[in-house]
Design a protein around this motif. Structure first.
Motif, PDB file in Angstrom:
ATOM      1  N   SER A  19       2.930   0.907 -11.323  1.00 15.24           N
ATOM      2  CA  SER A  19       3.834  -0.125 -11.096  1.00 15.24           C
ATOM      3  C   SER A  19       4.014  -0.895 -12.448  1.00 15.24           C
ATOM      4  CB  SER A  19       3.493  -0.984  -9.733  1.00 15.24           C
ATOM      5  OG  SER A  19       2.157  -1.686 -10.252  1.00 15.24           O
ATOM      6  N   HIS A  51      -6.929   0.526   2.460  1.00 14.32           N
ATOM      7  CA  HIS A  51      -5.850  -0.163   2.359  1.00 14.32           C
ATOM      8  C   HIS A  51      -6.044  -1.719   2.807  1.00 14.32           C
ATOM      9  CE1 HIS A  51      -3.914   3.519   1.334  1.00 14.32           C
ATOM     10  NE2 HIS A  51      -2.989   2.704   0.602  1.00 14.32           N
ATOM     11  N   GLU A  55      -7.234  -6.448  -0.513  1.00 12.35           N
ATOM     12  CA  GLU A  55      -7.434  -7.977  -1.122  1.00 12.35           C
ATOM     13  C   GLU A  55      -8.625  -8.054  -1.585  1.00 12.35           C
ATOM     14  OE1 GLU A  55      -4.791 -10.057  -1.510  1.00 12.35           O
ATOM     15  OE2 GLU A  55      -3.323  -8.447  -0.812  1.00 12.35           O
ATOM     16  N   LEU A  58      -9.372  -6.622  -4.904  1.00 14.00           N
ATOM     17  CA  LEU A  58      -8.715  -7.402  -5.935  1.00 14.00           C
ATOM     18  C   LEU A  58      -9.205  -8.787  -6.332  1.00 14.00           C
ATOM     19  CD1 LEU A  58      -5.271  -6.336  -4.841  1.00 14.00           C
ATOM     20  CD2 LEU A  58      -6.195  -5.803  -7.062  1.00 14.00           C
ATOM     21  N   GLY A  64      -6.606  -2.901 -11.028  1.00 16.57           N
ATOM     22  CA  GLY A  64      -5.761  -2.059 -10.237  1.00 16.57           C
ATOM     23  C   GLY A  64      -6.083  -1.203  -9.094  1.00 16.57           C
ATOM     24  N   THR A  71       2.309  -2.153  -2.214  1.00 12.61           N
ATOM     25  CA  THR A  71       1.753  -3.530  -2.592  1.00 12.61           C
ATOM     26  C   THR A  71       2.254  -4.091  -3.653  1.00 12.61           C
ATOM     27  OG1 THR A  71      -0.400  -4.314  -2.929  1.00 12.61           O
ATOM     28  CG2 THR A  71       0.007  -2.031  -3.931  1.00 12.61           C
ATOM     29  N   ALA A  72       2.203  -5.486  -3.468  1.00 11.02           N
ATOM     30  CA  ALA A  72       2.727  -6.200  -4.817  1.00 11.02           C
ATOM     31  C   ALA A  72       1.768  -6.173  -5.913  1.00 11.02           C
ATOM     32  CB  ALA A  72       2.964  -7.534  -4.232  1.00 11.02           C
ATOM     33  N   HIS A  73       0.346  -5.761  -5.704  1.00  9.67           N
ATOM     34  CA  HIS A  73      -0.508  -5.774  -6.904  1.00  9.67           C
ATOM     35  C   HIS A  73      -0.155  -4.606  -7.631  1.00  9.67           C
ATOM     36  CE1 HIS A  73      -2.487  -9.104  -4.894  1.00  9.67           C
ATOM     37  NE2 HIS A  73      -2.514  -8.362  -3.432  1.00  9.67           N
ATOM     38  N   ARG A  74      -1.155  -4.669  -9.061  1.00 10.95           N
ATOM     39  CA  ARG A  74      -0.838  -3.576  -9.871  1.00 10.95           C
ATOM     40  C   ARG A  74      -1.481  -2.136  -9.229  1.00 10.95           C
ATOM     41  NH1 ARG A  74      -3.303  -6.343 -15.166  1.00 10.95           N
ATOM     42  NH2 ARG A  74      -4.780  -6.991 -13.486  1.00 10.95           N
ATOM     43  N   HIS A  75      -0.771  -0.940  -9.275  1.00  9.50           N
ATOM     44  CA  HIS A  75      -1.270   0.024  -8.565  1.00  9.50           C
ATOM     45  C   HIS A  75      -0.584   1.193  -9.115  1.00  9.50           C
ATOM     46  CE1 HIS A  75       2.539  -1.183  -6.551  1.00  9.50           C
ATOM     47  NE2 HIS A  75       2.733   0.472  -6.465  1.00  9.50           N
TER      48      HIS A  75
END
Length: 458
Positions: A19, A51, A55, A58, A64, A71-75
């Motif tokens: 991402s 999953h 949160e 992170l 990542g 997910t909106a996080h770096r991945h």
């Protein structure tokens, strides 16, 4: 310094899509092990879904994640996170130009792995990498490989199994240049039809050997020839180790009770001899050390530095660590062997207890699990090594210890309790100043909590 992995490398290895650009310096699939800069694998299984802990990972500083859900996080997004972990492990192995060593066995594989790491890393700290803890299964081995720095010179990986075929899969991921079988003994016999079947399953480690590879086999084992047959066709060279005449790497002189440990003179092949002090007690550790020296020699390591490292090794938590615990009127010596147990390791550590100076010897023994229909006999058979060790007081833990309790009735001071919580209470009443207490049982019994309680007294 170069990062362990970049997002581009992770995506290329796993077939996923990144991402954003990011870099990581560690890899974990347990959110509790995540620290700043780590890559978190959100593994999914029958009872858990990583999953749900994304949160938390992170928040702990993960740079990542590898996920199979948006997910909106770096991945890096993949279709299967477990397959992605295996593929990252293969990519790590492919970029490594050094020597890879695989270790398995019914007894001694973790200690041998740790000793081998110490021996190879001592000349130049940071050049060796190994699997941590007992990460030796279908998730732990790929994780350990994925964590290996790209400039590693020596990689040491423990591989375990409790079913046929497991090691064949793991060893083909690890692709060792050197493969060691430490000892064959009754373990996981619930899943195997005799020790010969266990030897065959352990011998699967040789199937992944790289061309020109070396197989290291226990000379003194009754399954030696079976293991040699398993290695034949996969190994360019087969090396035996042990205490008996005829072993390629052999302890030719062993002097127990020397200051600092056991003095050993080893013959390594036809031309090399090494004398050193081994810090870990017991003949089983002498044999382990021969396997270590065989591997160091095969890997082109420094044997003299290896001898120094074997003299400096401390006890491993759950596998021989020692400490003094305060008790009424003084202290008791605790020998922590709480991580796991099978009949062979029980006998070996009881022999160590026998050689330990003490006013009184006490054994806290938890049941041995996964022994199948012969479990009762295996437990009852421990009566002889218990009494031979001069043990005066025994605390047995778990339903599976009933046969040993019956065999020891009237021969020693005996208490039999159902679980680790009860053992903590009973041991408090049992211990005296000057005691040496061995604590050992299958990991699932939970005797590590008894050890932790004793350690926390200080």
């Amino acid at each position: 310094m170069s990062p362990l992995w970049t997002s581009a490398e992770i995506a290329a290895a796993t077939g996923g899509a990144a991402s954003a650009e990011f870099a990581v310096d560690a890899v974990a699939f347990d959110s509790r092990e995540v620290g700043p800069g780590a890559l978190f694998f959100a593994l999914t299984g029958e009872t858990t879904d990583g999953h749900k802990f994304l949160e938390q990972a992170l928040a702990s500083g993960a740079a990542g994640a590898v996920v199979s859900q948006a997910t909106a996080h770096r991945h890096v997004l993949t279709s299967d996170t477990m397959a992605a972990l295996e593929n990252l492990a293969r990519a790590s192995r492919a970029r490594m130009d050094g020597v890879v060593i695989g270790v398995t066995g019914s007894v001694g594989k973790t200690g041998t792995k740790e000793a081998l790491f110490d021996c190879l890393d001592r000349p130049e700290p940071g050049q060796a990498h190994r699997s941590v803890k007992s990460y030796n299964n279908h998730t732990g081995v790929p994780l350990s490989l994925a964590r290996m720095p790209r400039d590693t010179r020596f990689g040491v990986f423990e591989m375990g199994m409790n079913h046929a075929g497991e090691l064949a899969t793991l060893t083909r991921i690890v692709r060792p240049h050197i493969a060691i079988v430490t000892t064959i003994a009754p373990a996981h016999t619930e899943f195997f039809d005799g020790e010969e079947a266990i030897a065959d399953a352990k011998g699967e480690i040789f199937q992944g050997l790289e061309p020109g590879g070396t197989a290291i086999v226990p000379f003194d084992s009754p399954h030696r020839d079976r293991l040699i047959a398993a290695a034949t066709g996969h190994a360019a060279r087969i090396v035996t180790f042990g205490l008996g005449n005829g072993a390629d790497v052999r302890a030719v002189e062993v002097m127990h009770g020397q200051p600092g440990g056991t003095f050993v003179t080893a013959k390594i092949g036809a031309e090399k001899t090494l004398s050193f002090t081994l810090s870990q007690p017991g003949d089983h550790w002498v044999a382990n050390a021969m396997a270590v020296l065989a591997a160091v020699d095969a890997a082109g390591g420094d044997l003299e530095q290896a001898g120094l490292a074997l003299g400096e090794m401390g006890g491993l938590a759950g596998r021989g660590a020692r400490f003094a615990a305060p008790v009424a009127g003084g202290e008791a010596l605790v020998i922590d062997e709480s991580y796991n147990a099978n009949p062979a390791s029980m006998r070996a550590t009881l022999a160590v207890l026998a050689a330990t100076p003490a006013t009184r010897r006490v054994a806290v023994l938890g049941e041995m699990r996964e022994l199948g229909e012969q479990s009762g006999d295996f437990h009852a058979d421990l009566a002889e090594p218990v009494t031979a060790a001069g043990v005066e007081a025994v605390l047995l833990v778990g339903e599976g210890m009933k046969p040993l309790a019956a065999a020891l009735e009237g021969r020693v001071e005996l208490v039999h309790v159902p679980d680790a919580a009860s053992a903590r209470v009973s041991l408090d009443a049992m211990l005296r100043a000057g005691d040496a207490v061995l604590i050992k049982g299958s990991n699932g019994v939970g005797l590590s909590r008894v050890v932790a309680a004793l350690a926390g007294r200080g």
